[in-house]
Write an enzyme that holds these catalytic residues in place. Structure first.
Site, mmCIF file in Angstrom:
data_model
loop_
_atom_site.group_PDB
_atom_site.id
_atom_site.type_symbol
_atom_site.label_atom_id
_atom_site.label_comp_id
_atom_site.label_asym_id
_atom_site.label_seq_id
_atom_site.Cartn_x
_atom_site.Cartn_y
_atom_site.Cartn_z
ATOM 1 N N PRO A 307 0.906 -0.839 -0.131
ATOM 2 C CA PRO A 307 0.003 -0.296 0.172
ATOM 3 C C PRO A 307 0.608 1.449 0.042
ATOM 4 O O PRO A 307 0.117 1.866 0.196
ATOM 5 C CB PRO A 307 -0.779 -0.170 1.097
ATOM 6 N N ASP A 358 1.629 -5.784 -14.078
ATOM 7 C CA ASP A 358 1.735 -6.859 -13.112
ATOM 8 C C ASP A 358 3.293 -7.036 -13.185
ATOM 9 O O ASP A 358 3.870 -6.963 -14.081
ATOM 10 C CB ASP A 358 1.511 -8.242 -14.149
ATOM 11 N N CYS A 429 7.354 -10.188 5.145
ATOM 12 C CA CYS A 429 7.315 -10.017 6.306
ATOM 13 C C CYS A 429 7.332 -11.734 6.382
ATOM 14 O O CYS A 429 5.433 -11.782 7.366
ATOM 15 C CB CYS A 429 5.863 -9.001 6.468
#
Length: 501
Positions: A307, A358, A429
């Site tokens: 984001p 993409d 992460c």
């Protein structure tokens, strides 16, 4: 007056719908029983029900729910702890409910189960007096679910209140023989997650990490992380953050910790000069930007930018280096989030282009184009369980069969999009080996000239000292229980000074 109707299976412990001897009456008089739920508990209930039945994300739903209910200060903090605490410890609490209700929590309807989790968290995980926790939660059940559910909730919670957390933990784990399974239950993690975390510790910390260290990691996932902000370099947010009560974090040169308050209320955050961002995320971004590079250093790429947290920091760093940044995102919605977070750095002088596409196709479309590339690959998120507790209950080992090929394809594309002599940072992460070093090793086999650089000296705290306990290298694994950050992994790859072919 006739007794309220109950569903088949009943709303009493045991779930048969038939009485088992004399009815157990409430210790409270009717006048003492709360008739209406307080707003904080009602908000927590509705958010958790959305998470449970609609696969909503608590961090996205809760802020709006708090605003709609007009909750601020202590009430908002109480609702927040109820929500996240119940989510984190859901596995343990369901085991306790299973004993207290004499039937598995999975067999209890979701609305009632959600109320029970909230009640158990107040009894075993918060400093709410037992009588108040039971009374208020019964009122919540009465208001949100119905009178029959309220009687069932009252009976279950009264039984839970007879023991403290330590006694309940001892009772529910006693029948379990395997140490890892016991840890999974005690610390409220799916067993497959605990085994994956243990494997990550073995790779990073040594051949036989003590059970105590694994327990410390699991406990860190159940402890709320600090509210960490990034002061994007060169944009003058530092003094404003200090004036707002934030303090410099020792974890990263650009990190600040806000002890309380709404970061969105700060002008620096609204204007994009600062943002909410974990210190681990900041560290790996700084490492890519600071790594020595031969030749031109003019074109940077964030391949999976949404984001936008890392893209925002990269944009500020690119502006300081005189470079441009392309922030690419496959989703139009997430690309819009990137545009929103980049408003400050754009005005600060960075040349930023947000594109929708993409990432797996960028390498073929723009071969040997960029000097520095970040691949923040989609992953299971097992390194951010303290911030996104629902991820531990939603993810499964089957997710890796989809994510693994995607991660490899993105890293392969990034290498092809990078000029000879350029740098690529691969980050997740997650400490799961199938998403970290195994991905890097597999992709390197297809690019034999690419050299993994030792990224550890580039991960430095606020004083400039390299972090320790990052693993044997050349890549690095951050850990919540050791570094106070999310469990970020980063590998830094240098392309040979020739075409990849």
């Amino acid at each position: 007056m006739p007794e309220p109707r109950r569903r088949p299976g009943g709303d009493r412990p045991g779930g048969t719908g038939q009485r088992r001897g004399p009815r157990r009456r409430s210790a409270q008089t009717p006048a003492q029983r709360a008739r209406q739920a307080d707003p904080a508990r009602a908000v927590a209930y509705r958010v958790l029900l959305q998470v449970d039945t609609e696969e909503a994300f608590a961090n996205l739903v809760l802020p709006g729910a708090l605003r709609s209910a007009g909750l601020k200060g202590r009430d908002a903090a109480f609702a927040t702890e109820l929500t996240y605490g119940s989510l984190r410890l859901q596995g343990l609490y369901d085991a306790v409910v299973g004993v207290a209700a004499s039937r598995p929590a999975a067999e209890i309807d979701s609305p009632v189960r959600t109320v029970l989790r909230l009640g158990v968290h107040q009894l075993l995980g918060m400093r709410v007096p037992g009588h108040a926790a039971v009374s208020a939660t019964v009122a919540l059940a009465r208001q949100e679910v119905g009178q029959g559910a309220a009687g069932f909730v009252n009976a279950v919670l009264r039984r839970v209140s007879e023991q403290d957390r330590e006694a309940w933990v001892a009772q529910v784990v006693a029948p379990v023989g395997d140490p890892t399974t016991r840890l999974a239950l005690e610390h409220s993690h799916p067993e497959w997650v605990v085994r994956a975390l243990r494997a990550g510790l073995v790779s990073s910390r040594g051949p036989d990490p003590a059970q105590e260290e694994l327990a410390s990691l699991l406990a860190a996932h159940n402890t709320p992380g600090p509210l960490t902000l990034v002061a994007r370099p060169g944009l003058g947010a530092e003094q404003e953050l200090e004036d707002a009560g934030a303090t410099p974090s020792p974890a990263a040169p650009t990190a600040w910790v806000l002890p309380q308050g709404d970061p969105g209320a700060l002008a620096a955050v609204r204007e994009g000069r600062a943002a909410v961002q974990d210190a681990g995320s900041q560290l790996l971004t700084l490492a890519l930007a600071s790594a020595p590079l031969d030749g031109p250093d003019e074109r940077w790429l964030d391949l999976c930018a949404g984001p936008g947290g890392k893209a925002g920091l990269l944009a500020a760093l690119a502006a300081g280096a005189g470079a441009s940044l392309r922030a690419n995102e496959v989703s139009e919605h997430r690309a819009e989030l990137v545009r929103h977070t980049l408003v400050g750095p754009v005005h600060g002088g960075a040349r930023v282009d947000v594109t929708v596409g993409d990432g797996r196709e960028v390498g073929a479309a723009q071969p040997q184009t960029y000097d520095r590339v970040l691949v923040d690959a989609p992953c299971t998120g097992l390194g951010a369980l303290r911030r996104r507790p629902e991820a531990r209950w939603r993810r499964s080992p089957q997710d890796l069969t989809t994510l693994g090929p995607l991660q490899r394809a993105l890293l392969d594309s990034a290498l092809r999009a990078t000029r000879p002599g350029g740098l690529v940072a691969y980050a997740t992460c997650s400490p799961h080996l199938a998403e970290t070093e195994l991905v890097v090793r597999d992709v390197l086999k297809r690019h034999p000239g690419v050299e993994p650089l030792d990224v550890r000296p580039l991960l430095r705290d606020r004083s400039g000292t390299p972090l320790t306990d990052l693993g044997p290298g050349p890549w690095a694994q951050l850990w919540p229980h050791l570094h106070g950050t999310d469990g970020m992994f980063v590998a830094l790859l240098a392309l040979p000074g020739r075409s990849l072919g």
